[in-house]
Every structure is written in structure tokens, then in C-alpha cells.
Write an enzyme that holds these catalytic residues in place. Structure first.
Site, PDB file in Angstrom:
ATOM      1  N   SER A  37       0.876  -1.176   0.000  1.00 34.87           N
ATOM      2  CA  SER A  37       0.000   0.000   0.000  1.00 34.87           C
ATOM      3  C   SER A  37       0.911   1.223   0.000  1.00 34.87           C
ATOM      4  O   SER A  37       1.450   1.620   1.030  1.00 34.87           O
ATOM      5  CB  SER A  37      -0.899  -0.031   1.243  1.00 34.87           C
ATOM      6  OG  SER A  37      -1.811   1.035   1.161  1.00 34.87           O
ATOM      7  N   LYS A  61      -0.520  -1.017  -4.600  1.00 37.50           N
ATOM      8  CA  LYS A  61      -1.809  -0.336  -4.365  1.00 37.50           C
ATOM      9  C   LYS A  61      -1.564   1.157  -4.213  1.00 37.50           C
ATOM     10  O   LYS A  61      -0.720   1.566  -3.406  1.00 37.50           O
ATOM     11  CB  LYS A  61      -2.471  -0.899  -3.102  1.00 37.50           C
ATOM     12  CG  LYS A  61      -3.863  -0.328  -2.863  1.00 37.50           C
ATOM     13  CD  LYS A  61      -4.548  -0.963  -1.675  1.00 37.50           C
ATOM     14  CE  LYS A  61      -4.216  -0.326  -0.352  1.00 37.50           C
ATOM     15  NZ  LYS A  61      -4.610   1.084  -0.230  1.00 37.50           N
ATOM     16  N   THR A  62      -2.305   1.931  -4.995  1.00 30.75           N
ATOM     17  CA  THR A  62      -2.143   3.388  -4.958  1.00 30.75           C
ATOM     18  C   THR A  62      -3.409   4.063  -4.431  1.00 30.75           C
ATOM     19  O   THR A  62      -4.518   3.506  -4.519  1.00 30.75           O
ATOM     20  CB  THR A  62      -1.874   3.930  -6.376  1.00 30.75           C
ATOM     21  OG1 THR A  62      -2.928   3.490  -7.254  1.00 30.75           O
ATOM     22  CG2 THR A  62      -0.542   3.455  -6.912  1.00 30.75           C
ATOM     23  N   HIS A  63      -3.205   5.287  -3.894  1.00 29.04           N
ATOM     24  CA  HIS A  63      -4.308   6.248  -3.704  1.00 29.04           C
ATOM     25  C   HIS A  63      -3.873   7.448  -4.534  1.00 29.04           C
ATOM     26  O   HIS A  63      -3.193   8.351  -4.039  1.00 29.04           O
ATOM     27  CB  HIS A  63      -4.436   6.662  -2.228  1.00 29.04           C
ATOM     28  CG  HIS A  63      -5.130   5.673  -1.363  1.00 29.04           C
ATOM     29  ND1 HIS A  63      -6.444   5.275  -1.588  1.00 29.04           N
ATOM     30  CD2 HIS A  63      -4.734   5.010  -0.238  1.00 29.04           C
ATOM     31  CE1 HIS A  63      -6.799   4.411  -0.638  1.00 29.04           C
ATOM     32  NE2 HIS A  63      -5.784   4.219   0.178  1.00 29.04           N
ATOM     33  N   ASP A  92      -6.824   2.065  -5.323  1.00 30.67           N
ATOM     34  CA  ASP A  92      -7.771   1.850  -4.213  1.00 30.67           C
ATOM     35  C   ASP A  92      -8.759   3.027  -4.160  1.00 30.67           C
ATOM     36  O   ASP A  92      -8.833   3.762  -3.190  1.00 30.67           O
ATOM     37  CB  ASP A  92      -6.950   1.741  -2.915  1.00 30.67           C
ATOM     38  CG  ASP A  92      -7.769   1.344  -1.703  1.00 30.67           C
ATOM     39  OD1 ASP A  92      -8.985   1.117  -1.842  1.00 30.67           O
ATOM     40  OD2 ASP A  92      -7.175   1.277  -0.603  1.00 30.67           O
ATOM     41  N   LYS A  94     -12.132   3.058  -4.362  1.00 33.22           N
ATOM     42  CA  LYS A  94     -13.401   2.834  -3.640  1.00 33.22           C
ATOM     43  C   LYS A  94     -14.548   3.633  -4.253  1.00 33.22           C
ATOM     44  O   LYS A  94     -15.178   4.464  -3.595  1.00 33.22           O
ATOM     45  CB  LYS A  94     -13.264   3.162  -2.153  1.00 33.22           C
ATOM     46  CG  LYS A  94     -12.215   2.334  -1.428  1.00 33.22           C
ATOM     47  CD  LYS A  94     -12.229   2.610   0.065  1.00 33.22           C
ATOM     48  CE  LYS A  94     -11.141   1.878   0.803  1.00 33.22           C
ATOM     49  NZ  LYS A  94      -9.783   2.388   0.554  1.00 33.22           N
ATOM     50  N   ASP A  97     -20.701   5.423  -6.314  1.00 37.11           N
ATOM     51  CA  ASP A  97     -21.824   6.219  -6.805  1.00 37.11           C
ATOM     52  C   ASP A  97     -22.652   5.402  -7.802  1.00 37.11           C
ATOM     53  O   ASP A  97     -22.420   4.204  -7.985  1.00 37.11           O
ATOM     54  CB  ASP A  97     -21.265   7.506  -7.451  1.00 37.11           C
ATOM     55  CG  ASP A  97     -22.197   8.698  -7.258  1.00 37.11           C
ATOM     56  OD1 ASP A  97     -23.428   8.522  -7.442  1.00 37.11           O
ATOM     57  OD2 ASP A  97     -21.700   9.794  -6.936  1.00 37.11           O
ATOM     58  N   THR A 101     -22.173   7.844 -13.059  1.00 39.91           N
ATOM     59  CA  THR A 101     -21.144   8.728 -12.489  1.00 39.91           C
ATOM     60  C   THR A 101     -19.801   8.012 -12.370  1.00 39.91           C
ATOM     61  O   THR A 101     -18.754   8.572 -12.722  1.00 39.91           O
ATOM     62  CB  THR A 101     -21.597   9.244 -11.096  1.00 39.91           C
ATOM     63  OG1 THR A 101     -22.824   9.952 -11.271  1.00 39.91           O
ATOM     64  CG2 THR A 101     -20.561  10.156 -10.471  1.00 39.91           C
ATOM     65  N   GLN A 211      -7.410  -1.432  12.379  1.00 37.94           N
ATOM     66  CA  GLN A 211      -7.158  -2.614  13.209  1.00 37.94           C
ATOM     67  C   GLN A 211      -6.272  -3.570  12.423  1.00 37.94           C
ATOM     68  O   GLN A 211      -6.507  -3.791  11.234  1.00 37.94           O
ATOM     69  CB  GLN A 211      -8.477  -3.325  13.529  1.00 37.94           C
ATOM     70  CG  GLN A 211      -9.507  -2.420  14.198  1.00 37.94           C
ATOM     71  CD  GLN A 211     -10.815  -3.139  14.431  1.00 37.94           C
ATOM     72  OE1 GLN A 211     -11.186  -3.375  15.570  1.00 37.94           O
ATOM     73  NE2 GLN A 211     -11.517  -3.485  13.369  1.00 37.94           N
ATOM     74  N   TYR A 212      -5.267  -4.137  13.089  1.00 36.49           N
ATOM     75  CA  TYR A 212      -4.309  -5.006  12.391  1.00 36.49           C
ATOM     76  C   TYR A 212      -4.422  -6.465  12.822  1.00 36.49           C
ATOM     77  O   TYR A 212      -4.698  -6.766  13.987  1.00 36.49           O
ATOM     78  CB  TYR A 212      -2.878  -4.538  12.671  1.00 36.49           C
ATOM     79  CG  TYR A 212      -2.528  -3.233  11.991  1.00 36.49           C
ATOM     80  CD1 TYR A 212      -2.541  -3.114  10.599  1.00 36.49           C
ATOM     81  CD2 TYR A 212      -2.181  -2.113  12.743  1.00 36.49           C
ATOM     82  CE1 TYR A 212      -2.223  -1.914   9.983  1.00 36.49           C
ATOM     83  CE2 TYR A 212      -1.854  -0.908  12.133  1.00 36.49           C
ATOM     84  CZ  TYR A 212      -1.880  -0.825  10.752  1.00 36.49           C
ATOM     85  OH  TYR A 212      -1.574   0.361  10.133  1.00 36.49           O
ATOM     86  N   GLY A 230       0.858  -1.403   4.380  1.00 42.74           N
ATOM     87  CA  GLY A 230       1.299  -0.030   4.182  1.00 42.74           C
ATOM     88  C   GLY A 230       2.352   0.343   5.199  1.00 42.74           C
ATOM     89  O   GLY A 230       3.542   0.080   5.011  1.00 42.74           O
TER      90      GLY A 230
HETATM   91  P1  5BU Z   1      -1.741   0.593   6.617  1.00 42.99           P
HETATM   92  O1  5BU Z   1      -0.687   1.647   6.657  1.00 42.99           O
HETATM   93  O2  5BU Z   1      -1.163  -0.819   6.384  1.00 42.99           O
HETATM   94  O3  5BU Z   1      -2.685   0.652   7.785  1.00 42.99           O
HETATM   95  O4  5BU Z   1      -2.574   0.963   5.283  1.00 42.99           O
HETATM   96  C1  5BU Z   1      -3.700   0.261   4.888  1.00 42.99           C
HETATM   97  C2  5BU Z   1      -4.152   0.686   3.513  1.00 42.99           C
HETATM   98  O5  5BU Z   1      -5.263  -0.086   3.119  1.00 42.99           O
HETATM   99  C3  5BU Z   1      -4.586   2.142   3.385  1.00 42.99           C
HETATM  100  O6  5BU Z   1      -4.221   2.601   2.095  1.00 42.99           O
HETATM  101  C4  5BU Z   1      -6.097   2.085   3.486  1.00 42.99           C
HETATM  102  O7  5BU Z   1      -6.722   3.101   2.717  1.00 42.99           O
HETATM  103  C5  5BU Z   1      -6.410   0.728   2.904  1.00 42.99           C
HETATM  104  N1  5BU Z   1      -7.602   0.063   3.489  1.00 42.99           N
HETATM  105  C6  5BU Z   1      -7.667  -0.302   4.809  1.00 42.99           C
HETATM  106  O8  5BU Z   1      -6.751  -0.051   5.597  1.00 42.99           O
HETATM  107  N2  5BU Z   1      -8.763  -0.969   5.278  1.00 42.99           N
HETATM  108  C7  5BU Z   1      -9.821  -1.276   4.488  1.00 42.99           C
HETATM  109  O9  5BU Z   1     -10.771  -1.910   4.928  1.00 42.99           O
HETATM  110  C8  5BU Z   1      -9.733  -0.886   3.119  1.00 42.99           C
HETATM  111  C9  5BU Z   1      -8.616  -0.231   2.657  1.00 42.99           C
HETATM  112 BR1  5BU Z   1     -11.118  -1.311   2.002  1.00 42.99          BR
END
Ligand code: 5BU
Length: 261
Positions: A37, A61-63, A92, A94, A97, A101, A211-212, A230
Site C-alpha cells: 500500500s 496499491k495506490t491512492h 484503491d 473505492k 456512486d 457517475t 485494526q491489524y 502499508g
Molecule cells: P496501513 O498503513 O497498512 O494501515 O494501510 C492500509 C491501507 O489499506 C490504506 O491505504 C487504506 O486506505 C487501505 N484500506 C484499509 O486499511 N482498510 C480497508 O478496509 C480498506 C482499505 Br477497504
């Protein structure tokens, strides 16, 4: 649900989407089910990450909308790096709409996401029209979609019914929807791919509801296929070393699930 005991390569034979099959095979060939991420805000940093960690990952994975100095040159270069290091690109975005759109949001605007992102994701909340709209743009370009079935954040509203209804929508678009963003496998059907964010070795979460779980938990207990990491990598002193640890942990868990280790 424990997830498929078949290898990714065996599951690729069941995929209605050519991109899903390519993705599954790539993970076995490259021996990685790690998605990075790449949540950074500068083009140079994003490209440096893709260059440095590309060999270790199956997916970047990008934003794209958090990049403060975006130019089309960035996504052009990202595609070159994806080809060079053999990873897929997942924006990513998401989408959430109505179909008409999201078609515009996917195809046009500044980012022109459909031109460079192999995979995108969308909320199922608006109903099947969102998938239909995205598919009208994406299928001709051989792209694919993941539906959000369940988030990693505390207090999210996606209950078991929501996840089951999301699976039902996905089943109506088997050539375009290739799987889910979820915390656990949703079906025994081998062609769905489950990607899980909220993965880290240390730490139970952040101050904003994240949450991890560990890579082993995500793959072995919850039956997911791909770990999305990430800050577990980005905040490490040595990102290459950290990525290697996540890669080994995620892939070994998968091999163990298949009975190979
Ligand atoms: P982290 O730094 O590992 O916490 O980042 C997690 C990434 O995954 C981050 O880009 C979120 O936008 C993305 N994400 C998430 O954390 N949880 C979700 O349920 C979804 C996306 Br869908």
C-alpha cells in the site's frame, strides 16, 4: 472459512477473468502474495517505492488522489515499472456512486484511472448498477474489479448480510469482478481472490480506527490470499528488509495452507 487449499496456479484454471488468472499465476511464479500500500504523497517517492520494492510484490496499491504533484507522466512511468518488475497496479479508489457517475470517474477526470490501473475497487452499497457502469469501461480494456465486502476499521457497518449480498452481486459479473477486499474468505469457489488490508506484525491498530492482524492470521485463519501492507513497511527503517519479512511470512502461510510446507 479457511480458504482454498488449492494452489494459486490451480485456481487460475477456474477464473472467468484472464486478468484474475494472470494475477494468481504471477503470485506463484514470483513467490509473493504481498501487496504494497504505497501511501505516499509525492510522485518521486511513489516511483522510488515501485522501483525499490517492485521485485518483492505482486501488486502495488495506490491512492492516486493523495499525490500532490500528479502528472500523467507518473502513471506512465508506474506502468513501465510494473512491466519491468512484474507487478499489477491496483488503484484503491473505492468508487461508491451510481453507474453513470462512476463511469466518468473511472475513465476521465485528471487521473484517467482506466488507462493505467489493472485493478480498481468499489463499494457494493449502491447495488449492481455500479458494477455495470465500471464494467462498461473496464472490460474492453481487460481490467478487473474488487468489491469491498468488509473493512478493517473498527465499527464499520458491513455485517455478514452485507458481505453475503456483495458476493451475490459479484456472482452476476464473473468476468469483471475477480474478488474482494475483505477480512475473510466468503466462498469456497476457487476463482475469487481475497485481498486483506489491516496487516502488520506489530501493533493492534492506529488512533483513527485501523485494526491489524498478522500475515499468518490473514492467510491461515481467515482464508485470504493477498496481504496488503502499508505502514508496516513504509514506517520501517529498512523498507526492503521489512517487505522481505512480510513477503516471506505471507507466502509461507499460503504454502502451509496448501500443504506444501
Ligand atoms: P496501513 O498503513 O497498512 O494501515 O494501510 C492500509 C491501507 O489499506 C490504506 O491505504 C487504506 O486506505 C487501505 N484500506 C484499509 O486499511 N482498510 C480497508 O478496509 C480498506 C482499505 Br477497504
Amino acid at each position: 472459512m479457511r480458504g482454498s487449499l488449492l494452489s494459486y496456479t490451480e485456481r487460475a484454471k477456474h477464473c472467468p477473468s484472464a486478468l484474475a488468472a494472470q494475477f494468481l499465476r504471477l503470485m506463484d511464479e514470483k513467490q509473493t502474495n504481498l501487496a504494497l500500500s504505497a501511501d505516499v504523497t509525492k510522485s518521486d517517492e511513489l516511483l522510488a517505492l515501485a522501483e525499490q520494492l517492485g521485485p518483492a510484490i505482486c501488486l502495488l496499491k495506490t491512492h492516486i488522489d493523495i499525490i500532490s504533484d500528479f502528472t500523467p507522466q507518473l502513471t506512465k512511468r508506474l506502468m513501465e515499472l510494473a512491466k519491468q518488475h512484474r507487478f499489477l497496479i491496483f488503484e484503491d479508489r473505492k468508487f461508491a456512486d451510481i453507474g453513470n457517475t462512476v463511469k466518468h470517474q473511472y475513465e476521465g477526470g485528471i487521473y484517467r484511472i482506466a488507462d493505467w490501473a489493472d485493478i480498481i475497487n468499489a463499494h457494493s452499497l449502491p447495488g449492481p448498477g455500479i458494477v455495470k457502469g465500471l464494467a462498461e469501461v473496464g472490460l474492453t480494456k481487460h481490467r478487473a474489479l474488487l468489491l469491498l465486502a468488509e473493512m478493517s476499521s473498527a465499527g464499520h457497518l458491513m455485517n455478514a448480510d452485507y458481505a453475503a449480498n456483495t458476493l451475490a452481486i459479484a456472482e452476476s459479473f464473473p468476468e469483471f469482478v475477480i474478488g474482494f477486499i475483505t477480512q475473510h474468505a466468503l466462498s469456497t469457489d476457487p476463482h475469487w481472490i481475497y485481498l486483506t488490508p489491516g496487516v502488520q506484525f506489530n501493533g493492534s491498530g492506529d488512533k483513527l480506527g485501523q485494526q491489524y492482524i498478522s500475515p499468518e492470521h490473514a492467510i491461515l485463519e481467515k482464508g485470504n490470499d493477498v496481504i496488503i501492507v502499508g505502514r508496516g513497511i513504509l514506517a520501517a527503517d529498512d523498507r526492503v528488509k521489512a517487505a522481505k519479512k512480510y513477503r516471506d511470512s505471507g507466502f509461507n502461510a499460503y504454502l502451509q495452507r496448501c500443504g506444501g510446507k
